[in-house]
Design an enzyme around this catalytic site. Sequence first.
Site, PDB file in Angstrom:
ATOM      1  N   GLU A  43     -22.707  39.508  57.059  1.00 54.82           N
ATOM      2  CA  GLU A  43     -24.085  39.049  56.858  1.00 54.82           C
ATOM      3  C   GLU A  43     -24.264  38.809  55.360  1.00 54.82           C
ATOM      4  O   GLU A  43     -23.993  39.703  54.551  1.00 54.82           O
ATOM      5  CB  GLU A  43     -25.124  40.066  57.346  1.00 54.82           C
ATOM      6  N   GLU A  68     -24.754  41.471  49.489  1.00 51.48           N
ATOM      7  CA  GLU A  68     -26.105  41.439  48.909  1.00 51.48           C
ATOM      8  C   GLU A  68     -25.974  41.427  47.391  1.00 51.48           C
ATOM      9  O   GLU A  68     -25.156  42.146  46.834  1.00 51.48           O
ATOM     10  CB  GLU A  68     -26.892  42.675  49.390  1.00 51.48           C
ATOM     11  N   ASP A 117     -33.279  33.180  51.103  1.00 53.84           N
ATOM     12  CA  ASP A 117     -34.246  32.684  50.112  1.00 53.84           C
ATOM     13  C   ASP A 117     -34.397  31.165  50.244  1.00 53.84           C
ATOM     14  O   ASP A 117     -33.396  30.454  50.329  1.00 53.84           O
ATOM     15  CB  ASP A 117     -33.775  33.038  48.696  1.00 53.84           C
ATOM     16  N   LYS A 121     -37.577  24.338  45.312  1.00 52.52           N
ATOM     17  CA  LYS A 121     -37.441  23.157  44.444  1.00 52.52           C
ATOM     18  C   LYS A 121     -36.200  22.347  44.835  1.00 52.52           C
ATOM     19  O   LYS A 121     -35.124  22.928  45.026  1.00 52.52           O
ATOM     20  CB  LYS A 121     -37.321  23.587  42.973  1.00 52.52           C
ATOM     21  N   ASP A 153     -38.358  32.148  59.262  1.00 47.23           N
ATOM     22  CA  ASP A 153     -39.685  31.702  59.731  1.00 47.23           C
ATOM     23  C   ASP A 153     -40.165  30.537  58.868  1.00 47.23           C
ATOM     24  O   ASP A 153     -41.286  30.078  59.024  1.00 47.23           O
ATOM     25  CB  ASP A 153     -40.710  32.847  59.645  1.00 47.23           C
ATOM     26  N   GLU A 193     -35.457  43.106  59.019  1.00 48.43           N
ATOM     27  CA  GLU A 193     -36.680  43.646  58.406  1.00 48.43           C
ATOM     28  C   GLU A 193     -37.729  42.540  58.230  1.00 48.43           C
ATOM     29  O   GLU A 193     -38.898  42.704  58.585  1.00 48.43           O
ATOM     30  CB  GLU A 193     -36.329  44.256  57.043  1.00 48.43           C
TER      31      GLU A 193
HETATM   32  N1  SAM Z   1     -31.744  39.487  55.571  1.00 43.00           N
HETATM   33  C1  SAM Z   1     -32.807  40.413  55.259  1.00 43.00           C
HETATM   34  C2  SAM Z   1     -33.887  40.336  56.298  1.00 43.00           C
HETATM   35  O1  SAM Z   1     -33.900  39.372  57.077  1.00 43.00           O
HETATM   36  O2  SAM Z   1     -34.721  41.258  56.364  1.00 43.00           O
HETATM   37  C3  SAM Z   1     -33.351  40.197  53.832  1.00 43.00           C
HETATM   38  C4  SAM Z   1     -34.014  38.878  53.593  1.00 43.00           C
HETATM   39  S1  SAM Z   1     -34.461  38.612  51.875  1.00 43.00           S
HETATM   40  C5  SAM Z   1     -35.674  37.405  51.944  1.00 43.00           C
HETATM   41  C6  SAM Z   1     -33.074  37.676  51.295  1.00 43.00           C
HETATM   42  C7  SAM Z   1     -31.980  38.546  50.687  1.00 43.00           C
HETATM   43  O3  SAM Z   1     -30.864  37.732  50.402  1.00 43.00           O
HETATM   44  C8  SAM Z   1     -32.387  39.209  49.380  1.00 43.00           C
HETATM   45  O4  SAM Z   1     -32.099  40.589  49.445  1.00 43.00           O
HETATM   46  C9  SAM Z   1     -31.528  38.499  48.333  1.00 43.00           C
HETATM   47  O5  SAM Z   1     -31.197  39.335  47.248  1.00 43.00           O
HETATM   48  C10 SAM Z   1     -30.300  38.096  49.143  1.00 43.00           C
HETATM   49  N2  SAM Z   1     -29.602  36.916  48.630  1.00 43.00           N
HETATM   50  C11 SAM Z   1     -30.142  35.718  48.383  1.00 43.00           C
HETATM   51  N3  SAM Z   1     -29.218  34.851  47.918  1.00 43.00           N
HETATM   52  C12 SAM Z   1     -28.042  35.534  47.878  1.00 43.00           C
HETATM   53  C13 SAM Z   1     -26.732  35.204  47.485  1.00 43.00           C
HETATM   54  N4  SAM Z   1     -26.438  33.993  47.003  1.00 43.00           N
HETATM   55  N5  SAM Z   1     -25.774  36.139  47.583  1.00 43.00           N
HETATM   56  C14 SAM Z   1     -26.062  37.388  48.028  1.00 43.00           C
HETATM   57  N6  SAM Z   1     -27.303  37.771  48.415  1.00 43.00           N
HETATM   58  C15 SAM Z   1     -28.282  36.857  48.348  1.00 43.00           C
END
Ligand code: SAM
Length: 212
Positions: A43, A68, A117, A121, A153, A193
Site C-alpha cells: 500500500e 509512507e 493526495d 494544480k 472520494d 481511515e
Molecule cells: N491511505 C490512508 C487512508 O486512506 O486513510 C491515508 C490517506 S492520506 C490523504 C495520504 C497519505 O499518503 C499521506 O499519509 C501521505 O503522507 C502519503 N503519501 C502521499 N504521497 C506519497 C508518496 N509519494 N510516497 C509515500 N507516501 C505518500
Amino acid sequence: MRLRNVPGAREAIQESHLTVNKPQDNKGKWNQEFGNENPIRIEIGMGKGKFILQLAKENPNINYVGIEKYSSVLIRAIEKCQELDIKNLRFIRMDAEYICDVFAKGEVDRIYLNFSDPWPKDRHAKRRLTSKQFFERYDFILKKDGVVEFKTDNDLLFQFSLEQVPEAGWKLVQSTWDLHNDEEMNQGNIMTEYESKFSAMGNPIHKLIASR
Ligand code: SAM
C-alpha cells in the site's frame, strides 16, 4: 492528512524491527525478509495504516509492505502492528517516486492506493499516485497479472485516474463512483481511515481496479 510533529518518531521508526531502513537492499529478495514465498502486496501512502493492518491480519498467507513518506503517521502504524503482533507486515518510510529502486521487476503481486493526495494544480499532475508516470513505475514492479486498486472520494482525482489508465496503456478491470452501494465491488471492502471519515460525511467513495 493533518500532520503533527511527533517528537522522536523518526528515531523510533528507525529502531523498529518492523521497519526496513535500507529497502533497496531487499530488491528482488523480499521473500527472504518474510522467510517464505508468499505473494507480496503493497500500500502506497498508508498513513496510520488502518487498512493494511486489517488486511495483514485477515490474510496471514500474504506478505504486506506499507509505504509512507511521513514519520508522524507511520509511527502510529508501527505501534499498532507491534500491539497486534502481526508478522506478515513491514514498513518503509520513503517517497514512492523511488519504488523501482526497492522492488525488482514483477516482484509485487498487488498495489493499493487509498485516498492519495490530489495534487490539484495541473503542474503537479505527475506527482499524483495515479498519473501515467506512476503507472510506468507500477508496470515495472508489478507481476504480469497483478492489479492496482485505487479508492478516493475526490471526483476530479478519480476522473483524472480513469483517464490515465488507458493513457498509460493499462486496462480498466472494474470501476464504480459509489463503492458502498455497489454490491459486487464492495464485497469484503476494508475501510481506510479516510474512507470512514469521508463516507460518514456523506461523500460517495469511488474505486477502480486496473491491470495490463
Ligand atoms: N491511505 C490512508 C487512508 O486512506 O486513510 C491515508 C490517506 S492520506 C490523504 C495520504 C497519505 O499518503 C499521506 O499519509 C501521505 O503522507 C502519503 N503519501 C502521499 N504521497 C506519497 C508518496 N509519494 N510516497 C509515500 N507516501 C505518500
